[in-house]
Design an enzyme around this catalytic site. Structure first.
Site, mmCIF file in Angstrom:
data_model
loop_
_atom_site.group_PDB
_atom_site.id
_atom_site.type_symbol
_atom_site.label_atom_id
_atom_site.label_comp_id
_atom_site.label_asym_id
_atom_site.label_seq_id
_atom_site.Cartn_x
_atom_site.Cartn_y
_atom_site.Cartn_z
ATOM 1 N N CYS A 1 0.827 -1.218 0.000
ATOM 2 C CA CYS A 1 0.000 0.000 0.000
ATOM 3 C C CYS A 1 0.856 1.260 0.000
ATOM 4 C CB CYS A 1 -0.945 0.006 1.190
ATOM 5 S SG CYS A 1 -2.056 -1.399 1.200
ATOM 6 N N CYS B 1 -12.674 0.181 8.757
ATOM 7 C CA CYS B 1 -11.795 -0.309 7.690
ATOM 8 C C CYS B 1 -11.995 0.494 6.404
ATOM 9 C CB CYS B 1 -12.102 -1.772 7.387
ATOM 10 S SG CYS B 1 -12.140 -2.829 8.841
ATOM 11 N N ILE C 1 -12.738 -1.159 -0.530
ATOM 12 C CA ILE C 1 -12.118 -1.630 -1.769
ATOM 13 C C ILE C 1 -12.453 -0.591 -2.834
ATOM 14 C CG2 ILE C 1 -12.361 -3.389 -3.564
ATOM 15 C CD1 ILE C 1 -13.108 -5.267 -1.045
ATOM 16 N N LYS D 1 -10.179 5.920 4.464
ATOM 17 C CA LYS D 1 -11.462 5.381 4.916
ATOM 18 C C LYS D 1 -12.620 5.873 4.060
ATOM 19 C CE LYS D 1 -14.850 3.647 6.975
ATOM 20 N NZ LYS D 1 -15.475 3.671 5.654
ATOM 21 N N HIS E 1 -9.525 3.734 -1.118
ATOM 22 C CA HIS E 1 -8.172 3.198 -1.000
ATOM 23 C C HIS E 1 -7.840 2.261 -2.166
ATOM 24 C CE1 HIS E 1 -4.469 1.870 0.686
ATOM 25 N NE2 HIS E 1 -4.902 0.902 1.459
#
Lengths: 393, 349
Positions: free
Chosen positions: A92, A215, A218, A337, A341
């Site tokens: 990442c 989290c 996607i 968030k 991402h």
């Protein structure tokens, strides 16, 4: 301090381009990448012929869509042949490392103008396959093969941080609440709606204590930057923003090899290098974009960057210190968030956001009067950390 | 010549039910949140001796009770399902024998995910309109499959509806127009030899269900010169309770217009039986002169939209067979262990 460095030895960002982050089912990786890159070139007001180097950051497109060789693809589809093109992978942190390599290529004077473009297309495969692919950024042999996933590993960090420093689930919810509130004003963001502490605490459990709203999502998306040698910027229109520090550090690949899993040693190291180089203190940062792939990573990062005392990340966040109107606004973009991402694009998008903020062109999400900004991009569970410090002047 | 329409219709829903909360309990999930998120309360479960064939037969027999026609008039039987009992032997032949249809018969099983039943209706309309057959029987029915623990498990249900389509003075509703929208959109599929379907998660929404349902409805609006407010009732394929409500609202339908067709809340997603069952439930309450829009959706993907107008014979004809609501009310709750036995997911050998 920075005034002492001659312009020819400095590196400027002269172009910024991004796509909206989110589910882009009807767009290929080629089109997503090209959209960000062409927007970046248009923003800089240069022509393709002016660019003499290309770095493409990408995390797992070989698994997500079975396409390797992204750098050649970007050079080809962007009409930049026969440019030197290089792909960069650091999980990442790929985007941050690509910016750093572009920076070094220009700073070394080997290149005059280099593009760094990051891209990822994650939504083409199933969620379990995405989780497994991302696990390639941790230790496959010692962590992946026993069934750990990234949410599970970050849940371990969160549990330990709660045990050691008394961090609460409410404090853990706060970075997500702040991110969503900020993303409302960001046209590039995937989720432009607010969430409450209660909504975070009631969202589906992923890996205790991390819930779905703790989290990052996607996402598909791309971001691009054009870096130019300082003494050449006057030849082009636009508004240069200066990269004054680009530092990087590594930590163990597996969590179990670290003395304390509540500390990102790579973050501490990269931050120290940057602050020492510029002879500045963390508190002198006006604005920051910090890697919040999970809300615990923002809490640990604000501590290890030196913004707050170790262990105080949770309560300081809740106090509003890192709010958009706080002392050091963190993730005015919405962060990973809420902005989204797309893993390979994230590190470049963070630098793009700070550059836009320093230009004063961040629209509704603009933080007033910011002159110096920091980005922190993480790879894996903090095995790679990249820090950039950008200056308005 | 009289228009083409429905001579008789009938639905069927197995009596067993399992609550969404009971499924969630087994998988350690928050049942209330899932039920609210999906807009579902409970779903139907087939009995141990029920399958797509028996459901089709029950629905067909109800349609015959409704139509009161001689079954030898039937010249075509098409059964649409995702869970035909055999891979190659047809369901339709068993249905034909069970309802005394003649051997002089066109027959085939259809598959197009959840819109196989409405595809059967379209073919029967065409055959009747072209006078190839006197009466066609179109059935959509399923014992919907879902992988244990998958999001689909909360919705995948059993049920179906049958429509006898003809063109005489006794039709209870006319089919005045139909429009289909089709594209290669792989949102949900089951490969040959595999037990359960797979799906593209959120990809099944906007680019799949919503795009096709909206495009089919708007295509029909353009063809017929209509808009949502011209219809008294709207029936939409219901993979859950949320999607049809959102699709309907996006097209301009109000909650009251779609209420009778939303059997999904208490029945679940009966796949190829879904929109046919919703149409049957709407015909159970519709009045003469009222107009109905029905839009199916089949993954893969496509939607069939239909414009219907209710005629006078409906009022008397629907007294002849059980209504959809009768089946919804006739229920026996089972727990997950019994459900697993009914769905044969317990391995005994």
């Amino acid at each position: 301090m920075t005034e002492e460095i001659p312009a020819k030895d400095r590196v400027a960002i002269i172009g910024i381009g991004q796509t909206k982050f989110g589910e882009q089912w009807d767009r290929s990786i080629r089109r997503i990448t090209l959209t960000a890159a062409t927007a970046c070139i248009a923003d800089a007001g240069v022509s393709g012929d002016d660019i003499d180097g290309l770095y493409v950051s990408n995390t797992s497109t070989s698994s997500f869509i079975k396409q390797e060789h992204q750098a050649a693809m970007a050079a080809d589809s962007g009409g930049l042949l026969p440019i030197a093109s290089t792909e960069v992978e650091a999980a990442c942190a790929s985007g941050g490392v690509a910016v750093r390599h572009a920076y070094m290529a220009v700073k070394s004077k080997e290149h005059k103008m280099v593009m760094a473009v990051g891209c990822e297309k994650m939504s083409d495969i199933s969620e379990p396959a995405i989780a497994d692919t991302l696990m390639g950024a941790a230790d496959r042999e010692w962590e992946g093969q026993i069934g750990a996933t990234f949410p599970a590993l970050f849940a371990l960090l969160a549990r330990r941080h709660m045990h050691r420093y008394g961090t609460t689930v409410e404090q853990l919810a706060y970075p997500s609440v702040k991110a969503h509130a900020n993303a409302v004003d960001n046209p590039y963001a995937q989720f432009r709606f607010k969430v409450s502490i209660e909504q975070v605490l009631q969202s589906a459990m992923v890996a205790d204590p991390l819930r779905m709203l703790n989290c990052a999502p996607i996402s598909d998306g791309a971001a691009a930057l054009l870096l130019c040698r300082g003494d050449l910027v006057d030849q082009f229109e636009g508004d240069p923003i200066w990269i004054d520090a680009s530092t990087q550090a590594s930590d163990t690949l597996a969590l179990h090899d670290r003395p304390h899993i509540t500390q990102f040693r790579a973050v501490t190291s990269a931050a120290k290098q940057a602050f020492n180089k510029l002879k500045m203190k963390p508190a002198e940062v006006d604005i920051a974009e910090i890697h919040d792939s999970f809300s615990i990573s923002e809490i640990i990062s604000v501590e290890d960057l030196g913004f707050v005392e170790k262990g105080k990340g949770g309560p300081t966040l809740v106090d509003g210190y890192f709010d958009k109107k706080g002392t050091i606004p963190v993730n005015a973009s919405g962060g990973l968030k809420a902005k989204g991402h797309p893993v390979g694009a994230t590190g470049i998008a963070q630098v793009a956001e700070i550059a836009e903020q320093l230009r004063g062109r961040a629209g509704k999400r603009q933080v007033k009067g910011v002159k110096r900004g920091l980005t922190l991009n993480l790879g894996g569970t903090g095995s790679t950390a990249v820090v950039h410090i950008l200056n308005r002047e | 010549m009289p228009e083409v329409g429905i001579l008789g219709y009938g639905g069927y829903i197995p009596k067993y039910r399992i609550k969404v909360e009971e499924i969630a309990r087994v998988w350690g999930k928050d049942g209330k949140a899932i039920g609210k998120g999906l807009g579902l309360i409970e779903k139907s479960v087939p009995g141990l001796d029920e399958d797509t064939t028996t459901i089709s037969v029950e629905a067909a027999r109800n349609a015959l009770k409704c139509a009161q026609i001689d079954p030898t008039r039937i010249g075509a039987i098409y059964v649409g399902s995702e869970s035909h009992v055999y891979a190659t032997k047809p369901t339709g032949t068993v249905v034909a024998e069970a309802i005394n249809a003649p051997n002089s018969l066109q027959c085939a099983d259809f598959s197009f995910a959840c819109k196989a039943g409405t595809a059967a209706i379209q073919v029967c309309i065409g055959l009747v309109k072209s006078k190839e057959v006197d009466v066609g029987l179109a059935i959509g029915s399923d014992t919907a499959q879902s992988k244990p623990g998958d999001a689909l498990e909360y919705a995948a249900a059993a049920g179906g509806a049958a429509f006898l389509i003809g063109s005489d003075d006794n039709i209870l509703a006319t089919f005045d127009g139909t429009y289909s929208y089709t594209s290669d959109t792989p949102d949900f599929w089951r490969r040959e030899g595999t037990d359960f379907p797979e799906h593209g998660s959120r990809f099944t929404g906007k680019p799949a269900y919503f795009r096709h349902v909206q495009q089919a409805a708007m295509g029909l609006f353009a063809k017929m010169g209509t808009k949502a407010s011209d219809y008294d009732w709207g029936v939409f394929h219901s993979p859950n309770g949320k999607f049809p409500r959102r699709a309907a609202a996006s097209l301009g339908f109000k909650d009251d217009q779609i209420k009778p067709g939303l059997v999904v809340d208490y029945v679940g997603n009966t796949y190829a039986g879904s929109s046919p069952l919703g149409l049957a439930a709407t015909l159970d309450v519709a009045k003469s002169g009222q107009k109905i829009l029905m839009v199916s959706y089949g993954s893969g993907a496509g939607s069939d939209a239909f414009h219907l107008e209710v005629l006078k014979p409906l009022k008397e004809k629907r007294k002849r067979m059980p209504m959809v609501q009768d089946y919804i009310d006739d229920k026996v709750y089972i727990d997950y262990a019994q459900y697993a036995k009914h769905r044969r997911t317990i391995k005994v050998e």
